[in-house]
Design an enzyme around this catalytic site. Structure first.
Site, PDB file in Angstrom:
ATOM      1  N   ASP A 174       6.662  -4.137  -3.685  1.00  0.00           N
ATOM      2  CA  ASP A 174       7.542  -3.305  -2.841  1.00  0.00           C
ATOM      3  C   ASP A 174       8.826  -2.973  -3.620  1.00  0.00           C
ATOM      4  O   ASP A 174       9.934  -3.034  -3.083  1.00  0.00           O
ATOM      5  CB  ASP A 174       7.868  -3.987  -1.511  1.00  0.00           C
TER       6      ASP A 174
ATOM      7  N   ASN B 240      13.400  -4.874   4.011  1.00  0.00           N
ATOM      8  CA  ASN B 240      12.503  -4.706   5.153  1.00  0.00           C
ATOM      9  C   ASN B 240      11.072  -4.957   4.698  1.00  0.00           C
ATOM     10  O   ASN B 240      10.587  -4.236   3.839  1.00  0.00           O
ATOM     11  CB  ASN B 240      12.631  -3.274   5.700  1.00  0.00           C
TER      12      ASN B 240
ATOM     13  N   ASN C  94       6.914   7.968   0.482  1.00  0.00           N
ATOM     14  CA  ASN C  94       8.150   8.264   1.235  1.00  0.00           C
ATOM     15  C   ASN C  94       9.228   8.876   0.338  1.00  0.00           C
ATOM     16  O   ASN C  94      10.351   8.405   0.256  1.00  0.00           O
ATOM     17  CB  ASN C  94       8.680   7.013   1.940  1.00  0.00           C
TER      18      ASN C  94
ATOM     19  N   HIS D 162       8.188   2.128  -5.120  1.00  0.00           N
ATOM     20  CA  HIS D 162       8.921   3.347  -4.756  1.00  0.00           C
ATOM     21  C   HIS D 162       9.620   3.838  -6.019  1.00  0.00           C
ATOM     22  O   HIS D 162      10.490   3.156  -6.546  1.00  0.00           O
ATOM     23  CB  HIS D 162       9.955   3.049  -3.678  1.00  0.00           C
TER      24      HIS D 162
ATOM     25  N   ASP E 125       4.533   4.338   4.754  1.00  0.00           N
ATOM     26  CA  ASP E 125       5.403   3.201   4.431  1.00  0.00           C
ATOM     27  C   ASP E 125       6.881   3.530   4.516  1.00  0.00           C
ATOM     28  O   ASP E 125       7.317   4.640   4.222  1.00  0.00           O
ATOM     29  CB  ASP E 125       5.115   2.669   3.034  1.00  0.00           C
TER      30      ASP E 125
ATOM     31  N   HIS F 102       3.148  -5.973   2.601  1.00  0.00           N
ATOM     32  CA  HIS F 102       4.302  -6.883   2.671  1.00  0.00           C
ATOM     33  C   HIS F 102       4.352  -7.739   3.934  1.00  0.00           C
ATOM     34  O   HIS F 102       5.354  -7.775   4.631  1.00  0.00           O
ATOM     35  CB  HIS F 102       5.633  -6.161   2.400  1.00  0.00           C
TER      36      HIS F 102
ATOM     37  N   HIS G 155       2.526  -0.407   7.142  1.00  0.00           N
ATOM     38  CA  HIS G 155       3.733  -1.231   7.105  1.00  0.00           C
ATOM     39  C   HIS G 155       3.916  -1.715   8.547  1.00  0.00           C
ATOM     40  O   HIS G 155       4.290  -0.927   9.402  1.00  0.00           O
ATOM     41  CB  HIS G 155       4.886  -0.324   6.633  1.00  0.00           C
TER      42      HIS G 155
ATOM     43  N   HIS H 115      17.526   1.142  -5.549  1.00  0.00           N
ATOM     44  CA  HIS H 115      18.544   1.936  -4.857  1.00  0.00           C
ATOM     45  C   HIS H 115      19.709   2.175  -5.802  1.00  0.00           C
ATOM     46  O   HIS H 115      20.027   1.326  -6.644  1.00  0.00           O
ATOM     47  CB  HIS H 115      19.048   1.218  -3.611  1.00  0.00           C
TER      48      HIS H 115
END
Lengths: 387, 491
Positions: free
Chosen positions: B364, B337, B119, B87, B178, B263, B205, B368
């Protein structure tokens, strides 16, 4: 070495002039010699020595509460902020009364909603509270673990006033104190204590599991199977990996010959989430009634952490009956919270203790009772006496 | 730079818009006496490699006296890694990561190809978003290849198919919603068939959201003791079961369909994939480094690798008994997650790599902003910034004898390349140490450890539970498409 027994600190306060400067904690030379925790976040890190010290100190505080003016100057000048993110009357007022009885300056903050929806993070709030002079923070929060985050960002002491489903240490301590004062001989070890109801969502049940098994009680958790989820595995592992307890949905088996029955509050949300068919069915199957109490020992104690749904988890005549110690729990709550505030202030009184305690707490040392009695603690006693 | 008058003074010259970073330098290497690992040819051993102007000029496998003193514990040369699941947050959440910082992080981790998830905000559900991401990658100057998955559904809402054909034409290498599962079984069924027609996989996912509402940590002893809302393993297994059942259904009519499950974290869901592969269904899956090596006990304050938690009978010890709790509980960097699972599940993830049930290790990588993690555990954003620590974690498993080096490297190179199939053949295909091809490789030193800390991470996301920890296998050099993507400072 017994801090709780020191008479000087607990001299009646009625002679005390509020302007008199010398009756500080240090001047009263009551070092919390064996107490080195900076925070009270959970019961799990407390050793049996810690628990004994809290119980002894609580007994002293209970004596203070019997006086005409139940007030001592131990925390004079200390800022205590009570920050509650969840609705509560009983616990919040209990902390407030306890802090005021110790002459602390109390600030109450009722944060109606969670920190996130309020727009200010918990960390920001903690920093603000500290900047406004708080040296102790009592935190109630709906999220498990929130007090650990607070403790990381607060240089004073954090008292967990209940976090999510996780812990409610002062409730467990007041319950333990109530049992020590009410059970014959003050002996908790070997007594059958039943915690009945919504165990899964209960921080009271979790904290009591730690303290009651530490005290040697034969703990039984009982309730609908949907509200016991996860506890069978914990029972198989044992508390701290060794202290056994029993989990069952068989209410008669749980109640038979019980010495203590503690009913937990059942909440309406449990129906919405599909965990229970109806409150009526819960009351019919698991409500603590007079008939069911007859299975327990004749002198068995009835407890409830409050607030009660009378007629649901507990029948009104049981709640107010001869065996009920529910109002005593409330009164003991003040004494226990005074004791904890006092002990934490004592631990904070010495920089040496503070530093060493912080190191240990952050390292999460859980079984180092020996280490806790070492140099740092002795230093603190010496320093406090010297001051 | 802002002037003394501050922003808005109207006199400061604007920064040159989207200045193109200079292209990375072509690699010229002469690595003698290293341990070469080449999963494409199945070969591993002492060797030398020469790269001139970005092209692999010579690969020499050493034997006999020439190879003496070279072992797999020192400098390793392997094909560049491919991450199926990252991501990079651009567009929409550039506070957490950008394409440029994500690519830099990838290179630091030894990855030369990454596959970004759709996403973003807006979601990558139509070609213009992809163009924007590709522009950002070009502007970054990084030679790391950025591949992308398109969304399965418009806005990832699970209602209507995204513009799958247009996205395929624009170059996506598969489709995923995802962050969430493809919501309905009916939509998944259609998406599998349509994507199969386009020759692309659906990457799901797997999570049954009705079992995970409000969930915080793996349902088990740790969550029970800590009072965290349980996240049952069955939430994953039921979703995997659903997906495989639908796959079995549609594969009869549409033989080109492919399903990739990302995952996977539980023994039960890996067992379902193992069974599905046994009967020949076109399903692949990946596991993350953190699900291999970290466990839910970390949430309680344990900091041991999963395999160190296993006691004699194959089960994990009780952290409250064995004294393994060394850190405060509820560290929000561990909220992820799917959640970190029990040690037994981590062992199952390792076993799945060994027996081929799991095709790839995917990170994954979920950076953040600090503000989204510096909150209560249950309110923290889910995800671990992991692309830079992946190699170190995997090598820790190799050091512990839980994986062979060749299995580990294959799961980072040829394994994920096979998952993507021929559509991923961009520049760096085939992924191997092949003479005459552009160099696409990583050089790392297993004898050198490095310490994970905020400054050491190129990612904007510092949300790693490994901060402060030392990991084996410092990356010395990453070469992507013949160009130097990362070069370690002189030690």
């Amino acid at each position: 070495m017994n801090a709780a027994a020191d008479p000087a600190l607990f001299a009646p306060d009625d002679a005390a002039d509020p302007n008199e400067p010398d009756r500080t904690l240090a001047a009263n030379a009551a070092p919390a010699g064996r107490w080195t925790h900076q925070h009270l976040l959970d019961v799990d890190v407390l050793t049996t020595d810690d628990l004994d010290l809290i119980m002894q100190t609580t007994a002293t505080m209970a004596q203070v509460l019997t006086r005409p003016i139940p007030k001592v100057p131990a925390l004079r000048g200390w800022g205590v902020t009570i920050l509650f993110y969840e609705a509560s009357t009983r616990t919040r007022v209990s902390f407030e009364v306890a802090a005021k009885n110790l002459s602390a300056d109390v600030v109450n903050i009722a944060a109606a909603s969670s920190s996130v929806s309020k727009g200010e993070s918990l960390i920001d709030t903690i920093r603000t509270v500290e900047a406004l002079g708080a040296r102790m923070l009592v935190l109630r929060h709906a999220t498990s673990g929130a007090p650990y985050l607070a403790a990381e960002h607060f240089s004073g002491s954090v008292l967990n006033g209940g976090d999510g489903w996780h812990a409610h240490p002062t409730q467990a301590l007041l319950d333990l104190y109530t049992l020590r004062t009410r059970l014959p001989g003050g002996i908790v070890a070997g007594r059958k204590v039943v915690i009945l109801g919504d165990v899964m969502h209960s921080r009271v049940a979790r904290s009591n599991l730690w303290s009651l098994t530490a005290a040697g009680a034969d703990v039984w958790l009982c309730g609908p199977a949907t509200l016991l989820r996860g506890f069978d595995a914990w029972a198989a592992a044992g508390v701290a990996g060794s202290r056994r307890f029993t989990v069952t949905s068989d209410l008669p088996a749980a109640l038979r010959d019980a010495d203590v029955v503690m009913a937990l509050r059942i909440q309406r949300e449990r129906m919405a989430s599909g965990l229970l068919p109806s409150l009526r069915e819960y009351a019919a199957r698991f409500g603590l009634t007079r008939e069911r109490m007859a299975l327990a020992r004749p002198d068995a104690l009835v407890m409830h952490p409050g607030p009660m749904n009378e007629g649901v988890e507990i029948a009104p005549d049981v709640a107010t009956g001869r065996q009920s110690v529910i109002t005593e729990q409330v009164a003991n709550g003040v004494a226990v919270r005074m004791a904890v505030l006092y002990l934490l202030a004592g631990a904070r009184d010495s920089a040496a203790t503070r530093e060493s305690a912080a190191t240990r707490e952050s390292a999460g040392a859980r079984d180092s009772a020996g280490a806790r009695d070492s140099a740092g603690a002795r230093d603190s006693a010496g320093r406090a006496a010297a001051e | 730079m802002s002037t003394a008058n501050g922003r808005g003074a109207g006199v400061a010259a604007p920064a040159p818009a989207a200045a193109l970073a200079p292209a990375a330098a072509l690699a010229d290497l002469d690595i003698s006496r290293a341990w070469l690992v080449d999963p494409a040819s199945g070969r591993e051993g002492p060797g030398e490699i020469v790269v001139t102007d970005g092209i692999i000029e010579a690969v020499t496998w050493l034997e006999g006296a020439d190879s003496e003193g070279i072992d797999a514990g020192g400098v390793i040369v392997a094909p560049g890694f491919l991450d199926l699941h990252v991501h990079f947050r651009e567009p929409g959440d550039e506070d957490a990561e950008t394409v440029a910082t994500g690519l830099a992080a990838a290179a630091h981790g030894g990855f030369t190809t990454v596959c970004v998830m759709p996403n973003t905000t807006p979601a990558l559900d139509e070609p213009s978003v992809l163009a924007r991401i590709h522009d950002a990658a070009t502007a970054s100057g990084s030679p790391v290849v950025l591949l992308a998955l398109g969304a399965v559904s418009m806005g990832r809402t699970g209602e209507q198919l995204a513009l799958l054909g247009e996205l395929a034409d624009a170059g996506v290498v598969g489709f995923s919603d995802d962050g969430a599962p493809v919501r309905s079984a009916a939509l998944l069924r259609n998406a599998l068939v349509y994507a199969g027609m386009l020759g692309l996989p659906i990457v799901d996912h797997p999570e049954d959201a009705t079992l995970t509402e409000g969930s915080e940590a793996n349902e088990g002893l740790v969550a029970t003791v800590l009072g965290l809302r349980g996240w049952p393993g069955s939430a994953e297994a039921t979703a995997v079961g659903r997906d495989i059942a639908i796959l079995a259904d549609v594969v009869r009519d549409a033989p080109a369909v492919r399903l990739h499950l990302t995952h996977l974290s539980t023994a039960a869901s890996l067992a379902l994939v193992r069974q599905a592969k046994r009967v020949g269904l076109p399903v692949t899956c990946d596991v993350t480094p953190h699900h291999l090596a970290l466990t839910d006990a970390w949430v309680a304050g344990v900091r041991r690798w999963s395999w160190e938690s296993i006691v004699s009978d194959g089960a994990a010890g009780d952290p409250w008994r064995d004294g393994s709790i060394v850190a405060p509980p509820f560290d929000p960097s561990l909220r992820v997650n799917p959640p970190l699972r029990a040690a037994e599940d981590a062992m199952a993830c390792l076993a799945a790599l060994v027996d081929g049930t799991a095709d790839a290790i995917a990170t994954d990588h979920a950076p953040h902003a600090a503000v989204d993690k510096a909150v209560e555990f249950g309110l923290a954003a889910s995800g671990i910034s992991g692309i830079e620590t992946a190699l170190g974690i995997v090598l820790a498993a190799v050091d512990a004898g839980r994986l062979t080096l060749s299995t580990a490297i294959a799961a980072l190179t040829t394994g994920p390349a096979r998952v993507l199939g021929a559509r991923a053949a961009r520049g760096s295909w085939p992924r191997g140490l092949v003479e005459g091809a552009p160099a696409d490789l990583v050089v790392f030193d297993r004898s050198q450890r490095w310490t994970v800390n905020a400054d050491a991470l190129a990612s904007k996301g510092k949300n790693s539970p490994l901060l402060g920890r030392s990991l084996p296998g410092r990356v010395i050099l990453t070469v992507a498409g013949g160009r130097i993507a990362y070069e370690a400072p002189e030690a």
